[in-house]
Design an enzyme around this catalytic site. Structure first.
Site, mmCIF file in Angstrom:
data_model
loop_
_atom_site.group_PDB
_atom_site.id
_atom_site.type_symbol
_atom_site.label_atom_id
_atom_site.label_comp_id
_atom_site.label_asym_id
_atom_site.label_seq_id
_atom_site.Cartn_x
_atom_site.Cartn_y
_atom_site.Cartn_z
ATOM 1 N N CYS A 90 1.787 -1.003 -2.311
ATOM 2 C CA CYS A 90 1.302 -1.619 -1.074
ATOM 3 C C CYS A 90 -0.182 -1.948 -1.167
ATOM 4 C CB CYS A 90 1.573 -0.700 0.111
ATOM 5 S SG CYS A 90 1.095 -1.404 1.690
ATOM 6 N N CYS A 182 5.512 5.045 5.406
ATOM 7 C CA CYS A 182 5.416 4.367 6.704
ATOM 8 C C CYS A 182 6.719 3.706 7.139
ATOM 9 C CB CYS A 182 4.281 3.344 6.685
ATOM 10 S SG CYS A 182 4.558 1.909 5.604
#
Length: 338
Positions: A90, A182
């Protein structure tokens, strides 16, 4: 250059980062990235902070990009019997990529320093607060990104950040940190992958190192190297996941001492504090985020690979995880364990 694009998640770290940058005279532009789900509460929290500080705020909907780059990689890795580190992907493919602009610096709420070698190479360095240090997750950043990166929290502890947030009246001063990936609240990785792929993964055999069947597993994606809990087996002694044989759909178990290994090969190695080396050198290596760094010798190979041999055997070296090489508190570089 005083304009800075700051990634703002709505949490206390990036919120205080905005304040600290502003205090140093930067023109701060808060950027909230929609990565998965609705994200409205994060957007509202970040916007509230930006309004309070009087700084620009915008929202980037990157859910399609995040799904393709991060979630797809995560699912594919588990299907291949490896254990990925999604935050590394990410950072490289989403956060720093979409904060990048020709007319601005890049900032995030990561706890890390940026250093520079005598010949001008930028590198990541551990934060002052080692309990929050996030240098491990930043090893894959390019020199182009590091030239523009700013980490305003590098000198602070988490308690100090919360104290600053409270002092300036931020509503998220006591907002809890998430401990989960997340996009997988609750940490049910296998459930996420089954839903993401819309498929069930077949059961197979648990076997020992000699191939003897010990029981049935619930699908390869439910397991990772070194795992002991959750096997659902009644065994005479504790056993651990040694290997995931995807082709045979078998989970191979071993005794504790058989998890120890002295070497690994990593691919996609990003040289950070050094130019790519040709000769072996001594360093310390961390094979997972919370792992203690261990003395090793690094042997550069071809095609962006390195071989690492540890002075003492390490427990549960896991394909798919990142290995990061340090010289004291300086990140030399890192790659993915093959």
């Amino acid at each position: 250059m005083k304009r800075v694009n700051l990634g703002m998640s709505g949490g206390v770290d990036s919120s205080v980062a905005a304040y600290l940058l502003q205090q140093k005279g930067y023109e701060v532009h808060g950027v909230t990235m929609l990565l998965c789900g609705d994200g409205s509460s994060n957007v509202a929290s970040a916007k509230s902070v930006c309004d309070k500080l009087g700084i620009e705020h915008s929202v980037l909907d990157l859910r399609d990009e995040f799904r393709a780059s991060v979630m797809e990689n995560f699912a594919a890795a588990y299907e291949a019997g490896t254990t990925p580190t999604p935050c590394v992907v990410c950072n490289r493919e989403i956060k720093f990529k979409y904060l990048f602009a020709e007319d601005a610096l890049i900032a995030t709420g990561h706890y890390a320093h940026i250093g520079e070698t005598k010949d001008g190479r930028k590198y990541i360095q551990k934060a002052d607060n080692l309990d929050k240090d996030q240098s491990y997750f930043l090893y894959s950043l390019s020199q182009e990104v590091l030239e523009r990166a700013v980490f305003p929290l590098a000198d602070y502890s988490k308690d100090e950040i919360r104290e600053i947030a409270s002092d300036i009246g931020l509503s998220n001063a006591n907002r809890k940190d998430s401990q989960d990936v997340c996009f997988i609240p609750g940490g049910d990785y296998a459930g996420f992958i089954e839903n993401f792929r819309d498929t069930d993964y077949p059961e197979g055999n648990f076997v020992d190192m000699d191939g003897n069947v010990l029981g049935r597993h619930k699908g390869i994606i439910n397991y990772t190297i070194g795992q002991r809990k959750g096997l659902g087996l009644a065994l005479k002694q504790p056993m651990y996941v040694y290997k995931l044989d995807v082709d045979a759909n078998e989970v191979i178990l071993c005794c504790s001492d058989e998890l120890m290994s002295s070497e690994l090969i990593a691919g996609g190695f990003n040289w950070m504090a050094m130019t790519p080396q040709e000769e072996p050198f001594k360093a310390k290596a961390r094979i997972r985020y919370r792992h203690k760094e261990a003395d090793c010798t690094v042997f550069p190979l071809d095609s962006g690979r390195v071989k690492i041999i540890f002075r003492e055997p390490q427990r549960a070296i896991t394909a798919g995880q990142s290995v990061v090489i340090y010289d004291d508190d300086i990140v030399i570089g890192g790659g993915v364990i093959l």
